[in-house]
Write an enzyme that holds these catalytic residues in place. Structure first.
Site, PDB file in Angstrom:
ATOM      1  CE  LYS A 280      -3.790  -2.034   2.732  1.00  0.00           C
ATOM      2  NZ  LYS A 280      -4.919  -1.755   1.831  1.00  0.00           N
ATOM      3  NE  ARG A 354     -10.931  -9.856  -1.974  1.00  0.00           N
ATOM      4  CZ  ARG A 354     -11.250  -8.887  -2.835  1.00  0.00           C
ATOM      5  NH1 ARG A 354     -11.554  -9.183  -4.089  1.00  0.00           N
ATOM      6  NH2 ARG A 354     -11.269  -7.631  -2.448  1.00  0.00           N
TER       7      ARG A 354
END
Length: 505
Positions: A280, A354
């Protein structure tokens, strides 16, 4: 802050009740609430309105002392807006305003005589719950990691809520529920606000064990070897780059009948998310300590239902680890095998939530659940779609799933912890196609929160399931930076409703 219900006599009203501060409502059109009229024997309150000392606008306040024929030492006037019936938003605004005044008063007790039974489309029990949650939220402080602790709070520490004799029983039950929910919210906030060097997967496991001890829950914590034996290849792929060991936490509150299928809550517990190899940007990366707020909300919800002794079978499942870059970390293009046997091409290692949830969702099949709700700070796309007001709610569309969705939405609305239903359609599943595996872990920018939910949906087809994306609601940024405790009120209210007979499945 301690809370109670004070029953008042309809004939004598609230004027004869002794307290350090009595809170009553006034309206913008210079109209007084019933409680304010009872205190206005010599017109002091009416005069304050006429003079403009208080406008009656939502959240406006005026403190008066020494009113004739009033037993309370102080009377706090709080604005309730244009007129009754009072909206729920205005009622909460009035309570929050009172709470701000409470913090600096020279008394430790107050009586809240706002119109609990005059909130539009709500009852006294709702108003009592909402008032307590608003006051506790305003009083929350975090100083765990400060060398100099905040000064002990002054002002009001005991709040009674005035209720008519007809509303007293329901209001008392609501107080007990609200205090339990507020305690659960506080735990969730504390966990979210802790830095990731303290709030590790091991720390979350220890919190779960303490909850189990305090409330007699069943608890089990699986380590890496056990996860390997279960073939949770997707979950384990996320933790490869970290020195912190992963944990898989199972909590069981079996308060219902032995034969009743449980409700299962699954919480994403990424205690820090660098993005892995798909790292990120540095700006605001500190906020990725909040990527475990799904896990924290499950723990907070268990605190609440344990405290209230909820007569329902509830199981909490928390996969928790860090997502870090290293020479061992998963790389874009890697293919992993999930617990379900389905293969996943990892196109972006920052879509890691996920990957841990899908194995947890496969694991919970063994409980033969009545319904499963997973909670995750899953996608920035959900923030883009819904902002910071509503959590995203995703389910399949059929009778059972529509019923579950409606129950969750209704619980959120009742708790002031709202969600908005988003679509899951086969057309979106096309975006998850991979040339090399059964699916990719991302579907590209379009509909990012939807394709993330579609990914999870592939692992939930043996039971009724819903997904809550709380990326926009679990914490605040900027000057007010901090965990919100959401969606503990939604989840707990949903479970209370289930225990009261509104069953899913």
């Amino acid at each position: 802050m301690d809370f109670s219900i004070k029953t008042y006599d309809a004939k004598t009203g609230v004027a004869s009740i002794k307290t350090g501060c009595l809170v009553v409502g006034v309206f913008e059109n210079k109209k007084l609430s019933q409680a304010a009229r009872e205190l206005d024997g010599k017109g002091a309150i009416s005069a304050a309105l006429r003079s403009g000392d208080i406008t009656g606008k939502p959240g406006s306040t005026l403190l008066l002392r020494g009113l004739d024929s009033v037993a309370a030492e102080r009377v706090l006037l709080v604005g309730l807006g244009a007129d009754d019936p009072v909206s729920d938003k205005t009622f909460i605004s009035a309570v929050q305003a009172a709470g701000r005044v409470f913090s600096s008063l020279g008394t430790n007790e107050a009586l809240l005589a706002l119109p609990l039974e005059a909130v539009k489309n709500r009852d006294a029990a709702w108003a009592a719950r909402a008032a307590i949650l608003a006051l506790r939220d305003g009083a929350y402080r975090y100083d765990t990691t400060k060398s100099k602790k905040d000064e002990a709070p002054v002002g009001v520490k005991k709040v009674a809520l005035a209720a008519s004799s007809a509303a007293t029983a329901a209001a008392k039950a609501a107080v007990a529920q609200a205090v339990a929910i507020a305690n659960g919210v506080a735990l969730t906030k504390d966990l979210g606000n802790l830095p990731s060097n303290i709030c590790t997967p091991t720390h979350l496991a220890n919190v779960a064990k303490k909850l189990a001890k305090d409330f007699k829950f069943g608890v089990e914590v699986l380590d890496r070897k056990q996860l390997e034996a279960l073939k949770m290849g997707s979950f384990l792929s996320v933790t490869k780059g970290s020195e912190e060991p992963p944990k898989f936490i199972i909590l069981k509150h079996m308060g219902g009948k032995a034969k009743d299928a449980p409700i299962v809550l699954v919480g994403k517990g990424i205690t820090f998310d660098t993005g892995g190899i798909s790292i990120k940007p540095g700006a605001n990366m500190d906020e990725m300590k909040y990527d475990m707020c799904g896990a924290a909300s499950v723990l907070g919800t268990f605190h609440a239902i344990g405290e209230m002794g909820l007569k329902l079978n509830v199981i909490g499942v928390i996969p928790t680890c860090e997502n870090m870059p290293s020479g061992r970390a998963s790389k874009p293009g890697d293919i992993v095998v999930s617990m379900s046997g389905q293969t996943i091409e990892i196109l972006n290692t920052d879509a890691e939530g996920r990957l841990i949830l899908c194995d947890a969702l496969t694991y919970v099949e063994r409980f033969k659940p009545a319904a499963v709700v997973d909670v995750a700070t899953l996608t920035g796309a959900c923030v883009t779609a819904l902002g910071h007001h509503n959590s995203g709610l995703f389910t399949r569309s059929d009778d059972a799933h529509d019923a579950l969705a409606n129950e969750l939405l209704a619980a959120g609305k009742a708790a002031g912890d709202t969600a908005w239903r988003m679509p899951i359609e086969d057309a979106y599943q096309e975006q998850l196609k991979s040339n090399f595996a059964d699916m990719a872990n991302i579907g590209g920018p379009p509909g990012g929160s939807i394709t993330a939910a579609c990914f999870l949906e592939r692992f939930t087809r043996k039971y009724t399931w819903a997904h809550l994306d709380i990326a926009g609601t679990a914490w605040k940024s900027g000057a007010a930076k901090g965990a919100t405790g959401r969606p503990v009120p939604l989840l707990t209210t949903f479970l209370i409703n289930q225990a009261n007979g509104k069953k899913s499945g």
